[in-house]
Scaffold this active site. Structure first.
Site, mmCIF file in Angstrom:
data_model
loop_
_atom_site.group_PDB
_atom_site.id
_atom_site.type_symbol
_atom_site.label_atom_id
_atom_site.label_comp_id
_atom_site.label_asym_id
_atom_site.label_seq_id
_atom_site.Cartn_x
_atom_site.Cartn_y
_atom_site.Cartn_z
ATOM 1 C CG ASP A 79 -2.300 -0.342 1.035
ATOM 2 O OD1 ASP A 79 -2.759 -0.328 -0.119
ATOM 3 O OD2 ASP A 79 -2.979 -0.652 2.041
ATOM 4 C CE LYS A 109 -5.002 -2.085 -1.005
ATOM 5 N NZ LYS A 109 -5.507 -0.848 -0.348
ATOM 6 C CD GLU A 111 -7.418 3.935 1.088
ATOM 7 O OE1 GLU A 111 -8.025 5.000 1.344
ATOM 8 O OE2 GLU A 111 -7.092 3.109 1.965
ATOM 9 C CD GLU A 177 -12.232 -1.263 3.119
ATOM 10 O OE1 GLU A 177 -11.140 -1.061 2.548
ATOM 11 O OE2 GLU A 177 -12.375 -1.262 4.368
HETATM 12 O O1 KIV Z 1 -4.851 -1.840 4.316
HETATM 13 C C1 KIV Z 1 -5.439 -2.898 4.040
HETATM 14 O O2 KIV Z 1 -5.259 -3.930 4.688
HETATM 15 C C2 KIV Z 1 -6.366 -2.872 2.917
HETATM 16 C C3 KIV Z 1 -7.267 -4.049 2.752
HETATM 17 C C4 KIV Z 1 -8.240 -4.078 3.843
HETATM 18 C C5 KIV Z 1 -7.899 -4.068 1.419
HETATM 19 O O3 KIV Z 1 -6.400 -1.947 2.184
#
Ligand code: KIV
Length: 262
Positions: A79, A109, A111, A177
């Site tokens: 992330d 990833k 958002e 989500e």
């Molecule tokens: O940070 C995380 O664990 C996530 C998942 C819940 C998709 O983004």
């Protein structure tokens, strides 16, 4: 696993995705998962923060490196944390390049939907595979005022537009989500890449959960969409209580734990 292989699983056997933040947990998860996400949820479940907003790029890199030390066969996605990419494509590229160079992961990833589409396209054009994340975006908790289900009723068009924008921008998969089942189904049917649901129904092309949630380790709160597959927190508590009792009664260490003189 590679982003291309994940993408090619569209409409096939559901993708198994879980978070992991440490080497031992990555080894356990890797035996069964297609994707390991080093999620910024680590801020809450590992570091005790009240939300994901306090997570830094350095924290993501530290845990990304720990997960990569397990030499996973699964695709590892890390992330991008709050504040590390939203200012624009150049900032996002610098953050993503650092994450990939310093951890060895194969994808990031982030958002965001329509507002992040330009950034997704910028990263993808420069060799950075991007998993997108729409619907409930926990990094925007202050703006949206909580962790409510997203895209109900007329709001469905907004979430659909978000998903379509990041997919058109080149995301190889998109996390949905906390969106209602009809909307998750609609997005999944329309998207040419896999949708990965968390609180978004079995209509998605795959599922993801926070591993500490499904193992019963994280107990601060329990999202209604989580199924608990174990109660490891309660088991750990009982084990620590047994150890404490043994120490206090001198039942531990036993003869088998004691070194002889010779
Ligand atoms: O940070 C995380 O664990 C996530 C998942 C819940 C998709 O983004």
């Amino acid at each position: 696993m590679t982003p291309a292989v994940v993408r090619a699983r569209k409409g096939g056997e559901p993708l198994v995705c879980l978070t992991a933040y440490t080497t031992p947990m990555a080894r356990i998860v890797d035996a069964h998962a297609d994707v390991i996400l080093v999620g910024d949820s680590l801020g809450m479940v590992v570091h005790g923060l009240p939300s994901t907003l306090g997570v830094t790029l350095d924290m993501m890199i530290l845990h990304g490196r720990a997960v990569m030390r397990a030499r996973p066969r699964a695709l590892v996605v890390v992330d991008l944390p709050f504040g590390a990419y939203e200012a624009g494509p150049a900032q996002a590229f610098a953050a993503a390049a650092r994450v990939m160079a310093e951890t060895g992961c194969a994808a990031v990833k982030l958002e965001g939907g329509v507002a992040m589409a330009e950034t997704v396209a910028f990263l993808v054009a420069r060799g950075i595979p991007v998993m997108a994340h729409v619907g409930l975006m926990p990094q925007q908790v202050n703006a949206i005022g909580g962790y409510r289900v997203q895209g109900r009723g007329a709001d469905a068009e907004r979430v659909l537009a978000d998903a379509q924008a990041v997919v058109a921008a080149g995301a190889f998969a998109v996390v949905l989500e906390k969106v209602a089942e009809p909307l998750a189904r609609r997005i999944t049917e329309a998207a040419p890449v896999p949708t990965i649901g968390i609180g978004a129904s079995a209509a998605c092309d795959g599922q993801i959960l926070v591993v500490d949630d499904m193992l019963g380790i994280f107990s601060e709160f329990r999202p209604s969409f989580v199924r608990r597959y174990a109660e490891l927190g309660a088991m750990a508590e009982a084990a620590v209580a047994a150890y404490a009792a043994d120490v206090r009664t001198r039942a531990f260490p036993g003869p088998e734990h004691v070194f002889a003189d010779t």
